[in-house]
Motif scaffolding. Sequence first.
Motif, PDB file in Angstrom:
ATOM      1  N   VAL A   1      -1.700  -5.551  -8.521  1.00 17.06           N
ATOM      2  CA  VAL A   1      -2.731  -6.704  -8.848  1.00 17.06           C
ATOM      3  C   VAL A   1      -1.619  -7.701  -9.770  1.00 17.06           C
ATOM      4  O   VAL A   1      -1.712  -8.891  -9.398  1.00 17.06           O
ATOM      5  CB  VAL A   1      -3.910  -6.400  -9.313  1.00 17.06           C
ATOM      6  CG1 VAL A   1      -4.963  -7.634  -9.968  1.00 17.06           C
ATOM      7  CG2 VAL A   1      -4.679  -5.558  -8.534  1.00 17.06           C
TER       8      VAL A   1
ATOM      9  N   PRO B   1       2.248  -3.098 -16.290  1.00 15.36           N
ATOM     10  CA  PRO B   1       1.803  -4.491 -16.485  1.00 15.36           C
ATOM     11  C   PRO B   1       2.338  -5.375 -17.309  1.00 15.36           C
ATOM     12  O   PRO B   1       3.036  -6.496 -16.989  1.00 15.36           O
ATOM     13  CB  PRO B   1       0.153  -4.609 -16.681  1.00 15.36           C
ATOM     14  CG  PRO B   1      -0.185  -3.115 -15.941  1.00 15.36           C
ATOM     15  CD  PRO B   1       0.984  -2.329 -16.111  1.00 15.36           C
TER      16      PRO B   1
ATOM     17  N   GLY C   1       0.977  -1.247  -0.023  1.00 16.01           N
ATOM     18  CA  GLY C   1      -0.160   0.140  -0.059  1.00 16.01           C
ATOM     19  C   GLY C   1       0.800   1.102  -0.018  1.00 16.01           C
ATOM     20  O   GLY C   1       1.321   1.843  -1.050  1.00 16.01           O
TER      21      GLY C   1
ATOM     22  N   ARG D   1       4.443  -8.734 -16.107  1.00 14.56           N
ATOM     23  CA  ARG D   1       4.011 -10.162 -16.830  1.00 14.56           C
ATOM     24  C   ARG D   1       5.224 -10.854 -17.210  1.00 14.56           C
ATOM     25  O   ARG D   1       5.512 -12.147 -16.955  1.00 14.56           O
ATOM     26  CB  ARG D   1       3.030 -10.123 -18.052  1.00 14.56           C
ATOM     27  CG  ARG D   1       1.632  -9.716 -17.493  1.00 14.56           C
ATOM     28  CD  ARG D   1       0.630 -10.093 -18.622  1.00 14.56           C
ATOM     29  NE  ARG D   1       0.569  -9.043 -19.627  1.00 14.56           N
ATOM     30  CZ  ARG D   1      -0.247  -7.808 -19.360  1.00 14.56           C
ATOM     31  NH1 ARG D   1      -0.988  -7.854 -18.441  1.00 14.56           N
ATOM     32  NH2 ARG D   1      -0.401  -7.061 -20.203  1.00 14.56           N
TER      33      ARG D   1
ATOM     34  N   LEU E   1      -8.549 -10.614  -4.110  1.00  9.82           N
ATOM     35  CA  LEU E   1      -7.847 -11.279  -4.903  1.00  9.82           C
ATOM     36  C   LEU E   1      -7.827 -12.933  -4.301  1.00  9.82           C
ATOM     37  O   LEU E   1      -7.495 -13.744  -4.614  1.00  9.82           O
ATOM     38  CB  LEU E   1      -6.411 -10.881  -5.179  1.00  9.82           C
ATOM     39  CG  LEU E   1      -6.172  -9.621  -6.084  1.00  9.82           C
ATOM     40  CD1 LEU E   1      -4.963  -9.186  -5.952  1.00  9.82           C
ATOM     41  CD2 LEU E   1      -6.754  -9.744  -7.458  1.00  9.82           C
TER      42      LEU E   1
ATOM     43  N   ARG F   1      -1.099 -11.356  -8.194  1.00 13.94           N
ATOM     44  CA  ARG F   1      -2.057 -12.292  -8.721  1.00 13.94           C
ATOM     45  C   ARG F   1      -1.217 -13.839  -8.674  1.00 13.94           C
ATOM     46  O   ARG F   1      -0.009 -13.875  -9.080  1.00 13.94           O
ATOM     47  CB  ARG F   1      -2.295 -12.049 -10.101  1.00 13.94           C
ATOM     48  CG  ARG F   1      -3.490 -12.942 -10.715  1.00 13.94           C
ATOM     49  CD  ARG F   1      -3.396 -12.753 -12.301  1.00 13.94           C
ATOM     50  NE  ARG F   1      -3.556 -11.332 -12.780  1.00 13.94           N
ATOM     51  CZ  ARG F   1      -4.197 -10.513 -12.918  1.00 13.94           C
ATOM     52  NH1 ARG F   1      -5.577 -10.908 -12.491  1.00 13.94           N
ATOM     53  NH2 ARG F   1      -4.368  -9.282 -13.415  1.00 13.94           N
TER      54      ARG F   1
ATOM     55  N   GLU G   1      -7.724  -4.804   1.876  1.00 18.67           N
ATOM     56  CA  GLU G   1      -9.158  -4.852   0.659  1.00 18.67           C
ATOM     57  C   GLU G   1      -8.707  -5.382  -0.667  1.00 18.67           C
ATOM     58  O   GLU G   1      -9.355  -6.381  -1.180  1.00 18.67           O
ATOM     59  CB  GLU G   1      -9.499  -3.561   0.594  1.00 18.67           C
ATOM     60  CG  GLU G   1     -10.205  -2.768   1.780  1.00 18.67           C
ATOM     61  CD  GLU G   1     -11.482  -3.941   2.262  1.00 18.67           C
ATOM     62  OE1 GLU G   1     -12.013  -4.252   1.437  1.00 18.67           O
ATOM     63  OE2 GLU G   1     -11.324  -4.132   3.471  1.00 18.67           O
ATOM     64  N   THR G   2      -7.277  -4.984  -1.193  1.00 12.43           N
ATOM     65  CA  THR G   2      -7.177  -5.633  -2.318  1.00 12.43           C
ATOM     66  C   THR G   2      -6.733  -7.009  -2.275  1.00 12.43           C
ATOM     67  O   THR G   2      -7.257  -7.790  -3.431  1.00 12.43           O
ATOM     68  CB  THR G   2      -5.842  -4.897  -2.911  1.00 12.43           C
ATOM     69  OG1 THR G   2      -6.046  -3.556  -2.850  1.00 12.43           O
ATOM     70  CG2 THR G   2      -5.165  -5.338  -4.283  1.00 12.43           C
TER      71      THR G   2
ATOM     72  N   VAL H   1       8.622  -2.520 -11.397  1.00 15.11           N
ATOM     73  CA  VAL H   1       9.419  -2.203 -12.464  1.00 15.11           C
ATOM     74  C   VAL H   1       9.694  -0.791 -12.925  1.00 15.11           C
ATOM     75  O   VAL H   1      10.294  -0.392 -13.530  1.00 15.11           O
ATOM     76  CB  VAL H   1       8.822  -3.013 -13.722  1.00 15.11           C
ATOM     77  CG1 VAL H   1       8.747  -4.632 -13.685  1.00 15.11           C
ATOM     78  CG2 VAL H   1       7.444  -2.552 -14.240  1.00 15.11           C
TER      79      VAL H   1
ATOM     80  N   PRO I   1       4.626  -0.318  -4.685  1.00 14.56           N
ATOM     81  CA  PRO I   1       3.569   0.286  -3.837  1.00 14.56           C
ATOM     82  C   PRO I   1       2.095   0.486  -4.299  1.00 14.56           C
ATOM     83  O   PRO I   1       1.981   0.473  -5.868  1.00 14.56           O
ATOM     84  CB  PRO I   1       4.084   1.567  -3.275  1.00 14.56           C
ATOM     85  CG  PRO I   1       5.150   2.014  -4.430  1.00 14.56           C
ATOM     86  CD  PRO I   1       5.677   0.857  -5.020  1.00 14.56           C
ATOM     87  N   GLY I   2       0.990   0.768  -3.563  1.00 15.46           N
ATOM     88  CA  GLY I   2      -0.214   1.160  -4.145  1.00 15.46           C
ATOM     89  C   GLY I   2      -1.015  -0.014  -4.065  1.00 15.46           C
ATOM     90  O   GLY I   2      -0.771  -0.999  -3.514  1.00 15.46           O
ATOM     91  N   THR I   3      -2.114  -0.110  -4.831  1.00 12.93           N
ATOM     92  CA  THR I   3      -3.261  -1.041  -4.980  1.00 12.93           C
ATOM     93  C   THR I   3      -3.877  -0.876  -6.162  1.00 12.93           C
ATOM     94  O   THR I   3      -4.733  -2.034  -6.428  1.00 12.93           O
ATOM     95  CB  THR I   3      -4.414  -0.596  -4.154  1.00 12.93           C
ATOM     96  OG1 THR I   3      -4.991   0.763  -4.380  1.00 12.93           O
ATOM     97  CG2 THR I   3      -3.805  -0.370  -2.416  1.00 12.93           C
ATOM     98  N   SER I   4      -3.057  -0.327  -7.355  1.00 13.90           N
ATOM     99  CA  SER I   4      -3.750  -0.626  -8.549  1.00 13.90           C
ATOM    100  C   SER I   4      -2.985  -1.524  -9.554  1.00 13.90           C
ATOM    101  O   SER I   4      -2.600  -2.487  -8.880  1.00 13.90           O
ATOM    102  CB  SER I   4      -3.546   0.897  -9.261  1.00 13.90           C
ATOM    103  OG  SER I   4      -2.262   1.303  -9.641  1.00 13.90           O
ATOM    104  N   CYS I   5      -3.476  -1.519 -10.739  1.00 13.55           N
ATOM    105  CA  CYS I   5      -3.093  -2.523 -11.552  1.00 13.55           C
ATOM    106  C   CYS I   5      -1.615  -3.148 -11.470  1.00 13.55           C
ATOM    107  O   CYS I   5      -1.510  -4.337 -11.754  1.00 13.55           O
ATOM    108  CB  CYS I   5      -3.571  -2.473 -13.109  1.00 13.55           C
ATOM    109  SG  CYS I   5      -2.898  -0.886 -13.955  1.00 13.55           S
TER     110      CYS I   5
END
Lengths: 288, 286
Positions: free
Chosen positions: A175, A146, A8, A150, A208, A179, A203-204, A38, A168-172
């Motif tokens: 995820v 992303p 976060g 990947r 998931l 994942r 929450e994230t 990255v 950090p964070g909670t965005s894509c």
Amino acid sequence: MILSVASGKGGTGKTLIATSLALSLKGRGKVQLLDCDVEEPNAHIFLKPVISGSEEVLIPVPHVDENTCTRCGKCAEVCAYHAIAVFGEYVLTFPELCHGCGACSYLCPEKAISEEGRESGIVEWGHSDTIEFAHGRLNIGEAMAPPVIRKVKELAHDNGTIIIDAPPGTSCPVVESVRGSDFCLLVTEPTPFGLNDLELAVETMKELDIPCGIVLNRAGFSDDKVEAYCRKENIPILLTIPLDTEIARLYSRGVTLAEGLPEWREGFVELYGKIWEIVDERSRCPQR
Amino acid sequence: MKEVVVLSGKGGTGKTSIVGSFAALAKNKVLADCDVDAADLHLLLNPELKDEHDFWSGEVAVIDPEKCTQCGLCQEICRFSAIDNYTVDASSCEGCGFCSRICPPEAITMKERYSGQWFISATRYGPLVHARLGIGQENSGKLVATVRQQAKQLAETQGIDLIISDGPPGIGCPVISSLSGASLALLVTEPTLSGIHDLERVLGVCRHFSVPALVCVNKSDINEENTHHIEKYCLEQGTEIAARIPFDNTVTEAMIHGKPIVEYSHNGVAHHIEKLWEKITGTLAG
């Protein structure tokens, strides 16, 4: 086991924890560390790996054969990202907006669109002592992390312990990094910012369906609201690291806890044991 | 209209604590929290919510199981591996719509995606535009763009000519969205090897988008050697160091009390931040 380290809030100590854990597990089976932050990869600063290979990350972007193209406009109609446009006689592409979905080339009635690779970053791999290492680097000025993440994750081994250092964070990008993990360690600090962003990260992970536990870093100075939150949410605090100028000094020089203060190694081995137990128990009695 | 954005590359270097103090120091301004996926500025400014909007952005594919013949074509063509077992994983779907266009029984539709919320709040320092990205959502860059656009509109209607933005960490999409077209970037770094590495990259992004930058070395005394290294690097790059702020526990104490440092204490750190703000206003006045 795939174990992610996320947070976060930035700067709570993800990379220090991920690299110290990796080094502490020496002699306990195969360990691979994947740095999936990255945008700002830092794990290499601590692990100083010998890089043995690298590969560009290429986004397949459209190349239009102007002779075959009838300017029908189908490609522009199907592109969700406005990365291709037809103005009268001109077909314009905006490669930096293209996500590489392939819809335009597949759906072009004249088959006038082929794909060419556009470099958005690079992945490198190697080893640091017995630890297998890989990281990715998004090129300066590029927006999309992303695809690079990947590519780093494609380098994951099939077995052993894989430690993922997440952004950090909670965005894509977060995820994408976590994942498929069996467990996520959330590193936080006992401050209002730390708690606020921890709640978002929890929450994230719930979304998931990844079980998580907490590493409380720089503890002892501040209030106990993070502990109260963890009790309420039934999230285990698996390791507590005190606010300590010696640790901060080591960190500033890129030295892990495992090397700079070897007495911490045992604590990281115990941490790993606790995680293994949680993951093992969960695999026996799945909640869903 | 002038717009200052505070960035860092590396997270946790002190962006939000510094912006909170700027909020208290600057006279007429609109505040914008552009760190939409881990927003913290509101914790210092005690905002009173005035206006709240849902943010819809992009689309997500939905498969109607009644119509789906399980031919598997969608799974085959999806470049984002977002479809498995004839079901879309919304967190992987990038909303390209390719699958919906080629599905033989037309079982796939694209639905608008709820991506978060944005808010306008009143604070005793002036209006604040902030947001919350939906959990695990993409399009954070577009939400940042919305926050900036709203801040600009608010400033225009109220005759304010300054926007102060708290930016996100990193160098990717939300950072680019926070930075492009800004008047000045303040890059907050710390004298750690990670801080230096990340500063170099975020300074590269400022160059790429032709935004002038100033550097602030926070916690400058935790490693003097690294601080010298940053000074040397900035000199070589022609980038000015606008402040060196020593480490002080009162920064965390102020945060715990939910106050900007310059209002919580009048010690050395507060003084350094006041000088920094003077430097920034001087640079903006050019």
